[in-house]
Structure formats: C-alpha cells, structure tokens
Enzyme design. Structure first.
Site, PDB file in Angstrom:
ATOM      1  N   ARG A 238       0.853  -1.178   0.000  1.00 24.03           N
ATOM      2  CA  ARG A 238       0.000   0.000   0.000  1.00 24.03           C
ATOM      3  C   ARG A 238       0.895   1.235   0.000  1.00 24.03           C
ATOM      4  O   ARG A 238       1.909   1.283   0.695  1.00 24.03           O
ATOM      5  CB  ARG A 238      -0.932   0.016   1.226  1.00 24.03           C
ATOM      6  CG  ARG A 238      -2.039  -1.021   1.168  1.00 24.03           C
ATOM      7  CD  ARG A 238      -3.077  -0.665   0.114  1.00 24.03           C
ATOM      8  NE  ARG A 238      -4.147  -1.646   0.046  1.00 24.03           N
ATOM      9  CZ  ARG A 238      -4.157  -2.690  -0.782  1.00 24.03           C
ATOM     10  NH1 ARG A 238      -3.125  -2.903  -1.584  1.00 24.03           N
ATOM     11  NH2 ARG A 238      -5.188  -3.513  -0.798  1.00 24.03           N
ATOM     12  N   GLU A 267      -2.283   7.954  -4.498  1.00 23.96           N
ATOM     13  CA  GLU A 267      -2.554   7.604  -5.888  1.00 23.96           C
ATOM     14  C   GLU A 267      -3.972   7.987  -6.313  1.00 23.96           C
ATOM     15  O   GLU A 267      -4.894   7.954  -5.490  1.00 23.96           O
ATOM     16  CB  GLU A 267      -2.296   6.111  -6.123  1.00 23.96           C
ATOM     17  CG  GLU A 267      -3.096   5.122  -5.333  1.00 23.96           C
ATOM     18  CD  GLU A 267      -2.628   3.696  -5.621  1.00 23.96           C
ATOM     19  OE1 GLU A 267      -3.419   2.952  -6.218  1.00 23.96           O
ATOM     20  OE2 GLU A 267      -1.483   3.342  -5.260  1.00 23.96           O
ATOM     21  N   HIS A 285      -0.103   0.438 -10.316  1.00 21.99           N
ATOM     22  CA  HIS A 285      -0.888  -0.452  -9.449  1.00 21.99           C
ATOM     23  C   HIS A 285      -1.386  -1.674 -10.230  1.00 21.99           C
ATOM     24  O   HIS A 285      -2.580  -1.970 -10.259  1.00 21.99           O
ATOM     25  CB  HIS A 285      -2.067   0.307  -8.833  1.00 21.99           C
ATOM     26  CG  HIS A 285      -2.528  -0.299  -7.536  1.00 21.99           C
ATOM     27  ND1 HIS A 285      -3.031   0.434  -6.495  1.00 21.99           N
ATOM     28  CD2 HIS A 285      -2.566  -1.595  -7.109  1.00 21.99           C
ATOM     29  CE1 HIS A 285      -3.367  -0.354  -5.488  1.00 21.99           C
ATOM     30  NE2 HIS A 285      -3.093  -1.594  -5.836  1.00 21.99           N
TER      31      HIS A 285
END
Length: 321
Positions: A238, A267, A285
């Site tokens: 994360r 993000e 991601h």
C-alpha cells in the site's frame, strides 16, 4: 430478486454467475465512478461489488439503503471501506485473499530485477537510437545472487517471493514480521530481524504489509537513512506504507540506490519530484494484473456475495474491529 451493483466491468463469467439468481447492474463506463456517481449507483443495492478505487464511506452505505447486506471488494486490502460504519449497519465486508499472491510476488521480483539490470533505461537507450555496439561500461549493475533480500511481511506473498528469490536467484533471505516464523525460516533458510536491524544489511527491501496505523509511514526518513546506499526499496503493498516525500529526498540524495513502486501514497497522484528521478521504476498499481489473478479475484468476490444473499456467511468475511 436481490440487486447487486458492480462498480467496474469485471470477468464476464463472474457476472454471469451473479445473474443466475439476482439482478446485476454493472458500471460499463470503464472509468472510475466519482464519489457523487457512486452514491447514485449503489441506491437500492443488496450487495456492492467494488474495487480499491471505490471509497465505501458511511455516506455510500446510507445511499445504498437499509437492505444492503454485503460489500465485497475485489482486492486483498480493505482500507478503502469504513469498517466501523459497516459494523454499525450489520453489513458484511468480504475481500479476496490468496487470489493474487503469485502475481504480486512475480511483479515485486520484476521491479527488483528491472532496477538491478536498468531495464527501463536500457530499453529507452535502444529506442532512442543510442546503441552503437557492445560497451563493457554500459548499464553495469549488481548481480543479485548472494545478496540479502529483506522481506517485510511474510504472508503468502512474502513467502512466494522468498521461493522465487531464494531458490531461483540464490539470494539470502532476511525477514521481519510481527513475530518470528519458524516454519518460514526452516523452509527458506531465512533469518528473523527487527526491522531496524534488517535495513542496514539488506540489499533489497520489499514490503508486504497491510495498511494499518502501525504500518503507515513504516518506511520514513529515519528508516530510509538506515538502508545501504546501494540498496533498493520495493513497494507493492500500500502506498502510505512509505513516506513518499522522504523517499523522494532519499533518492535525490542517493541515500539509497533506487526504488520500484507499484503503489503510491496519494494515488493516482505522485509526490512532486518522483517522476523525474532516473533511479525509480514506476508501474500503475498492476502487481495483481494477470489474467489468472483477475479472474480468480472476480469469482471469489462473486462467491462471497452469493453466499451472503443466500443466508450463508461470507467465506472471506473481514471481521470489523
């Protein structure tokens, strides 16, 4: 017939499974719903199948209505869901653990290799027409065999990385977790360290922890300063686990050799300066982005919804604190 809303067009076979007994409404825009759109989209839903990009707040739960029974997220993490609110409303939350372990582990190793072998820079060099012939000084980097890989968090993903890097690349495995894991040590000839003791000896640090108050900014300026100047940091867990501003500073000042990131603190926004650094590899991601993983995640989310709507417990219930 129960109403299921799906916030993104996922696996067709998973959608078909849901449609066997339920009404299914899919956001087919192929772009993330805004917060306002999400409030409208979930109205009247008995079940919500969402992604990490969907913030499931108390307001979203209120907008769905009192008949809402489950929020199933197509992700391992669930920090985007207000667990206190779901608990108060007696709404089950389910995730998809174990479906992307191999994919994420492979991606973390890919980032590590890309940094060590200067793959992005070498690719750009060739494409720019700069390659004029073999040069013994061109893109020289370290061999990973025999180097120390520090794994922070040795769940399924961390264990898979140990297998790939230890048995495949010949790296020595050091690790940190909430407590020593004798089975992991035996299987991978690994050594347990407190985190602050692991950082100065590791040639690569790879992070595989959930986002919790105790792991937010786990890698801060003080800890980045403990790493070797030749070391790499990999983050596929994360974004907020790393203090991104501190990381930019550490990279600019060559406190560490480089970083491979698939997740970001805010993000999709990046901390100023990060994108300009030559010693980072950045991916959007996509660590779990394999066909096999995405299909398995979609079906697991669907199975959790089907179970709850049929009066059964969710197989992957996230117990709210």
């Amino acid at each position: 017939m129960s109403k299921i809303v799906v916030t993104w067009p996922i696996s067709e076979s998973a959608i078909a499974k849901l449609k066997e007994k339920h009404e299914v409404v899919v956001n087919d825009k192929e772009q993330a719903l805004t917060a306002e759109e999400l409030l409208q989209f979930v109205a009247g839903a008995d079940a919500i199948l969402c992604l990490l990009s969907n913030k499931i707040t108390r307001e979203v739960l209120d907008a769905a209505g009192p008949q809402l029974k489950i929020v199933a997220t197509m992700s391992v993490g669930y920090d985007h869901i207000d667990l206190a609110a779901t608990k108060a409303k007696n709404v089950t939350v389910a995730a998809t653990p174990g479906m992307s372990d191999e994919a994420v582990a492979e991606h973390a190793v890919t980032l590590m290799l890309s940094l060590a072998k200067s793959i992005p820079q070498a690719d750009a060099f060739v494409r720019a027409g700069k390659y004029k012939g073999w040069d013994p000084t061109l893109f020289v980097g370290p061999e990973l065999g025999g180097k120390v890989l520090g794994i922070v968090g040795v769940g399924h993903i961390g264990s898979t990385i140990a297998k790939i890097a230890g048995f495949g690349l010949g790296m020595a495995i050091g690790y940190n977790d909430v407590k020593p894991n004798p089975d992991f040590e035996s299987q991978f000839n690994a050594t347990y360290f407190e985190l602050d003791a692991l950082l100065p000896i590791a040639d690569v640090i790879t992070l595989h922890v959930p986002l919790l108050p105790t792991t937010t900014h786990l890698m801060n300026a003080e800890r980045l300063a403990k790493m070797k100047p030749t070391a790499y940091l990999i983050n596929t867990s994360r974004g907020p686990v790393v203090d991104e501003a501190a990381l930019v500073s550490a990279l600019q000042n060559k406190q560490i050799a480089g970083a491979g990131l698939d997740v970001y603190e805010n993000e999709p926004s990046l901390t100023p300066g990060l994108i300009d650094l030559p010693n980072v590899v950045l991916t959007p991601h996509i660590a779990s982005a394999t066909r096999e993983s995405r299909e398995a995640m979609a079906h697991k989310a669907a199975d959790n919804i089907i179970a709850v709507l049929s009066g059964q417990p969710a197989p992957d219930d996230v117990k709210a604190p």
